[in-house]
Design a protein around this motif. Structure first.
Motif, PDB file in Angstrom:
ATOM      1  N   VAL A 674       0.853  -1.181   0.000  1.00  0.00           N
ATOM      2  CA  VAL A 674       0.000   0.000   0.000  1.00  0.00           C
ATOM      3  C   VAL A 674       0.891   1.233   0.000  1.00  0.00           C
ATOM      4  O   VAL A 674       1.831   1.328   0.804  1.00  0.00           O
ATOM      5  CB  VAL A 674      -0.939   0.015   1.227  1.00  0.00           C
ATOM      6  N   LEU A 675       0.621   2.182  -0.892  1.00  0.00           N
ATOM      7  CA  LEU A 675       1.422   3.402  -0.942  1.00  0.00           C
ATOM      8  C   LEU A 675       1.225   4.238   0.316  1.00  0.00           C
ATOM      9  O   LEU A 675       2.182   4.560   1.016  1.00  0.00           O
ATOM     10  CB  LEU A 675       1.044   4.201  -2.194  1.00  0.00           C
ATOM     11  N   ASP A 676      -0.008   4.608   0.594  1.00  0.00           N
ATOM     12  CA  ASP A 676      -0.304   5.417   1.784  1.00  0.00           C
ATOM     13  C   ASP A 676      -0.592   4.476   2.946  1.00  0.00           C
ATOM     14  O   ASP A 676      -1.748   4.135   3.223  1.00  0.00           O
ATOM     15  CB  ASP A 676      -1.509   6.320   1.502  1.00  0.00           C
ATOM     16  N   ASN A 677       0.472   4.051   3.627  1.00  0.00           N
ATOM     17  CA  ASN A 677       0.286   3.106   4.726  1.00  0.00           C
ATOM     18  C   ASN A 677       0.155   3.796   6.069  1.00  0.00           C
ATOM     19  O   ASN A 677       0.300   3.162   7.118  1.00  0.00           O
ATOM     20  CB  ASN A 677       1.432   2.091   4.756  1.00  0.00           C
ATOM     21  N   GLN A 678      -0.115   5.108   6.060  1.00  0.00           N
ATOM     22  CA  GLN A 678      -0.354   5.838   7.304  1.00  0.00           C
ATOM     23  C   GLN A 678      -1.844   6.055   7.552  1.00  0.00           C
ATOM     24  O   GLN A 678      -2.219   6.550   8.610  1.00  0.00           O
ATOM     25  CB  GLN A 678       0.360   7.201   7.261  1.00  0.00           C
ATOM     26  N   HIS A 679      -2.652   5.733   6.586  1.00  0.00           N
ATOM     27  CA  HIS A 679      -4.093   5.923   6.725  1.00  0.00           C
ATOM     28  C   HIS A 679      -4.799   4.614   6.376  1.00  0.00           C
ATOM     29  O   HIS A 679      -4.233   3.724   5.746  1.00  0.00           O
ATOM     30  CB  HIS A 679      -4.597   7.044   5.816  1.00  0.00           C
ATOM     31  N   GLY A 680      -6.061   4.539   6.746  1.00  0.00           N
ATOM     32  CA  GLY A 680      -6.817   3.313   6.498  1.00  0.00           C
ATOM     33  C   GLY A 680      -6.512   2.261   7.550  1.00  0.00           C
ATOM     34  O   GLY A 680      -5.619   2.414   8.391  1.00  0.00           O
ATOM     35  N   CYS A 681      -7.238   1.184   7.484  1.00  0.00           N
ATOM     36  CA  CYS A 681      -7.078   0.110   8.469  1.00  0.00           C
ATOM     37  C   CYS A 681      -7.584  -1.197   7.879  1.00  0.00           C
ATOM     38  O   CYS A 681      -8.576  -1.223   7.138  1.00  0.00           O
ATOM     39  CB  CYS A 681      -7.850   0.447   9.747  1.00  0.00           C
ATOM     40  N   ILE A 682      -6.891  -2.280   8.178  1.00  0.00           N
ATOM     41  CA  ILE A 682      -7.303  -3.614   7.764  1.00  0.00           C
ATOM     42  C   ILE A 682      -7.480  -4.469   9.005  1.00  0.00           C
ATOM     43  O   ILE A 682      -6.626  -4.470   9.896  1.00  0.00           O
ATOM     44  CB  ILE A 682      -6.263  -4.260   6.824  1.00  0.00           C
ATOM     45  N   LYS A 683      -8.572  -5.214   9.063  1.00  0.00           N
ATOM     46  CA  LYS A 683      -8.861  -6.072  10.213  1.00  0.00           C
ATOM     47  C   LYS A 683      -9.154  -7.498   9.748  1.00  0.00           C
ATOM     48  O   LYS A 683      -9.611  -7.720   8.629  1.00  0.00           O
ATOM     49  CB  LYS A 683     -10.058  -5.542  10.999  1.00  0.00           C
ATOM     50  N   TRP A 684      -8.882  -8.428  10.623  1.00  0.00           N
ATOM     51  CA  TRP A 684      -9.286  -9.830  10.470  1.00  0.00           C
ATOM     52  C   TRP A 684      -8.900 -10.395   9.097  1.00  0.00           C
ATOM     53  O   TRP A 684      -9.736 -10.965   8.384  1.00  0.00           O
ATOM     54  CB  TRP A 684     -10.795  -9.980  10.693  1.00  0.00           C
TER      55      TRP A 684
END
Length: 779
Positions: A674-684
């Motif tokens: 992911v380019l912008d790995n400071q925003h967003g969220c991944i779960k489970w």
């Protein structure tokens, strides 16, 4: 104007309605009653719901738990349908505790799968005491004189080798042979033959019975003059419309409860030829002592004079063959026989000659050979390479992901132009119905009324040569959908492309395209490596319950077919003029729901939303990195970044490289960046652990050197029955700690983990003392 639930004015006597019309102004009483009809109707509906909520069959989902409390049942979670069935059958099953019929019904209620209960002590071999002999149901040596009992194996006896149909059941839930005791711990979803063990076998795969369609005629062999009863001609048919091998399955046929059973719940035990499992050669052979071809194959006639043909009603078996009614006289004296055999090299002949009126079936690759004795019979079934008969076969998959013949929700027919397409005689082709979309005055819905093959060449439509390529020009939104219970196949001559008639007009009201229930595949002249959809200058592209054929399926020599990309959408939306690019303001939303697709290459000026879907670039768990991205950029895949991704339940076979991401329940078999790995969220979710570049993530698992969570699938090739199904050998956290405390990946919505847990809870309550239940998956 909607009709009120309780029309008060219409219920008045005629005299009052007449006098109300004579007033000045007219109808004051109707206006007064109309003001209170809405509130009165809402009260009436609420009282109706209260009455419905008194019964388990009609109550709302939230009421099921409260009705269960009245019966003293423990609370379960999961699919509302299974919870409702559990409460509905509680009293009847409690009355029959300790019986196999009750256990089978309990398992079917809680899982929705076909099941079979087996007391494994019956499979234990023992030595007879000479003073206390116990002959079993097989009878005295040589095991009875009747065919029906001749090969029922006595305990301690040797397995007969004279009947392949009986031997075909070896190792299945219907295995009647004797074994030595298995004392290993029963913790591995495997049958362990021992005194206390009760096996509950479960068929997890869903069997899909395709509606009748034309098979592919692969040739007609003239065998020359043959002695009776051999056939003169052999008609060779492939069942899959895209000329691919397909594993044939049978249909589940649950036994009906005994009419004398006051509870009306417990039915006879499941029979060997009534489960949704793969067809076995020996079981479909006529004349085999334990064969039952009538449970697998049905031959019938249809009215070929009607347009469209009628009489194509499916029997509840795995394979239906429909012969034209005009040929009924030619086959009046034919007594059809069936044989399961290997038809891989049928061009060079069969191991055994084919008889007149014999149908040879290869269920492993989906081939059928029909032997006929005369040229008249041959010409009644085929005309050159054109089939005059129809077939319907059954295949299997883990669930309703991709194009399947499912029940579809009706759509509003008001305010749209409905066009019906059909490949059956008398129908209008899809090619014809796709014409003049640029001149439509309202949204267009094209509904395909059959499950046949529809050839589509958008280059042959008027006015599609635009922007230096070929695109369908849309004046309004377009929906192409399968009719209820169908799964049509659309074969493309070139990639699909969509754009508005005028990019300036699209600023305020850009058209949208919705594809629903379609299997879209490349045709013979399709350029290798091209994506199935190459342009989407739209406000929204929805792909719902579709299969954008990813390729990679097994060929008949067990090699793998080339992969086919699904989408390739570049920035600029395909407009040749800069003014059109500037005028087109919308950011297109690309939506996939419960679909199967090949590689998705989409640049950053789109948005990608995926739910309960499979994206397949041909790279599975542990495969060397390389090849195309499952999800990435279109312009520069190696260095660029794909469109922002939002997902909920996604299985990706291949690396993923996107600009931004958020979501839950993903299985990513290869590297995830992911380019912008400071925003967003991944779960489970589960990641490969191969140098992933991740945003903030919570409750996620890793494989490889970065973690210890093992991921395995039943099959990773498109077209295999267990494609993308989580293997039971996968880490338990992958199977139980996804969204909603269930499985990660595309099939998490099936709530299989809840089904297993609910079954274990109820089995502990229903098991007699000293009996150990074993839940064993079959498919």
């Amino acid at each position: 104007m909607s009709t009120p639930t309780v029309p008060l004015f219409d219920r008045l006597p005629e005299i009052y309605r007449t006098r109300d019309a004579e007033q000045s102004p007219a109808y004051p009483l109707r206006a007064y009653l109309g003001a209170i009809e809405e509130a009165f109707g809402a009260l009436h509906d609420d009282i109706g719901r209260l009455y419905d909520n008194l019964f388990i069959d009609t109550c709302e989902d939230w009421v099921v738990t409260y009705l269960g409390d009245l019966l003293g049942t423990t609370h379960l979670k999961g699919d509302p349908r299974t919870l409702r069935a559990d409460v509905a059958d509680t009293i009847a099953l409690r009355r029959r505790k300790g019986t196999l019929g009750a256990i089978e019904r309990l398992a079917a209620d809680l899982t929705g799968w076909a099941c079979r209960g087996v007391e494994l002590r019956e499979n234990l071999g023992w030595r007879q005491h000479l003073n206390h002999q116990r002959p079993d149901a097989g009878g005295l040596p040589p095991w009875g004189g009747e065919n029906i009992t001749r090969f029922m194996v006595p305990r301690g006896g040797t397995a007969p080798i004279r009947d392949p149909a009986s031997l075909a059941l070896r190792g299945t839930p219907f295995d009647s042979f004797a074994y030595t005791a298995d004392v290993k711990p029963a913790v591995d979803d495997v049958r362990h033959v021992n005194l206390p063990n009760l096996a509950i076998f479960l068929w997890r795969l869903a069997a899909w019975q395709w509606p009748a369609q034309l098979p592919l005629v692969k040739g007609v062999s003239d065998l020359g003059a043959q002695p009776a009863p051999l056939a003169r001609f052999a008609i060779r048919l492939d069942l899959h419309p895209l000329d691919r091998p397909v594993r044939l399955f049978n249909i589940a046929r649950p036994a009906h409860p005994d009419p004398g059973d006051s509870g009306g719940v417990v039915a006879p035990l499941t029979q060997p030829d009534a489960v949704p499992g793969p067809m076995l050669d020996a079981r479909i052979t006529t004349g085999a002592l334990a064969g039952h071809p009538e449970a697998y194959v049905h031959v019938d006639f249809f009215d070929d004079t009607a347009a469209p043909p009628t009489g194509l009603d499916l029997a509840n078996v795995g394979l239906n063959i429909f012969l034209p009614q005009s040929a009924q006289a030619a086959f009046a004296a034919t007594a059809w026989q069936f044989r399961g055999d290997n038809l891989c090299a049928w061009e060079t002949g069969l191991r055994e000659p084919v008889a007149d009126g014999e149908i040879v079936i290869d269920p492993d690759i989906g081939r059928v050979l029909i032997g006929v004795g005369s040229a008249q019979q041959r010409d009644a079934l085929v005309s050159g390479t054109v089939p005059l008969l129809y077939t319907s076969f059954t295949c299997a998959s883990p669930g309703p992901v991709g194009a399947q013949p499912v029940v579809r929700a009706p759509f509003s027919r008001t305010g749209v132009e409905l066009r019906e397409a059909s490949a059956l005689p008398g129908g209008t082709s899809l090619q014809a119905q796709m014409d003049n979309l640029d001149a439509a005055t309202q949204p267009v819905v094209i509904e395909i009324q059959d499950s046949g093959v529809h050839l589509l060449d958008i280059g042959a439509l008027a006015g599609t040569a635009v922007d230096g390529g070929v695109s369908v020009r849309l004046a309004h939104s377009l929906t192409v959908r399968a009719a209820d219970g169908h799964r049509p196949v659309i074969v493309l001559a070139q990639p699909l492309g969509f754009r508005p008639v005028d990019a300036v007009d699209a600023t305020l009201d850009a058209p949208a395209v919705r594809l629903e229930g379609l299997h879209i595949a490349p045709g013979a002249g399709f350029a290798a490596g091209s994506a199935l959809i190459a342009r989407a200058a739209l406000a929204r592209l929805e792909i719902i319950g579709c299969t954008l054929d990813p390729g990679g399926h097994a060929l008949r020599d067990d090699s793998r077919a080339p992969m086919t990309p699904a989408l390739r959408l570049e920035d600029g939306y395909g407009f040749a003029q800069a003014a059109d690019r500037d005028a087109f303001v919308p950011t297109p939303d690309i939506v996939l729901q419960r679909s199967i697709a090949g590689a998705i290459a989409v640049d950053e000026r789109y948005r990608l939303d995926i739910a309960d879907s499979i994206v397949d670039a041909g790279l599975g768990v542990g495969d060397p990195a390389g090849g195309s991205f499952a999800i990435g950029a279109a312009t520069d895949p190696a260095n660029g970044w794909g469109a922002p991704l939002q997902f909920q339940g996604l299985t990706a076979f291949g690396p993923v490289r996107v600009s931004r991401v958020g979501g839950a329940g993903g299985l990513f078999a290869q590297r995830f960046e992911v380019l912008d790995n400071q925003h967003g969220c991944i779960k489970w979710s589960w990641f490969s652990g191969d140098a992933d570049r991740l945003p903030p993530n919570h409750f996620c698992l890793h494989g490889g050197s970065a973690g210890d969570a093992r991921l395995a699938f039943t099959a990773e090739r498109f077209g295999d029955p267990g494609y993308a199904q989580l293997a039971r050998g996968s880490d338990v956290r992958i199977r139980t700690r996804g969204p909603d405390d269930d499985a990660m990946g595309a099939f998490g919505f099936l709530l299989e983990a809840h089904k297993w847990t609910n079954l274990q809870v109820r089995l502990r309550e229903f098991m007699p003392v000293g009996v150990r239940p074993l839940a064993v998956p079959v498919t």
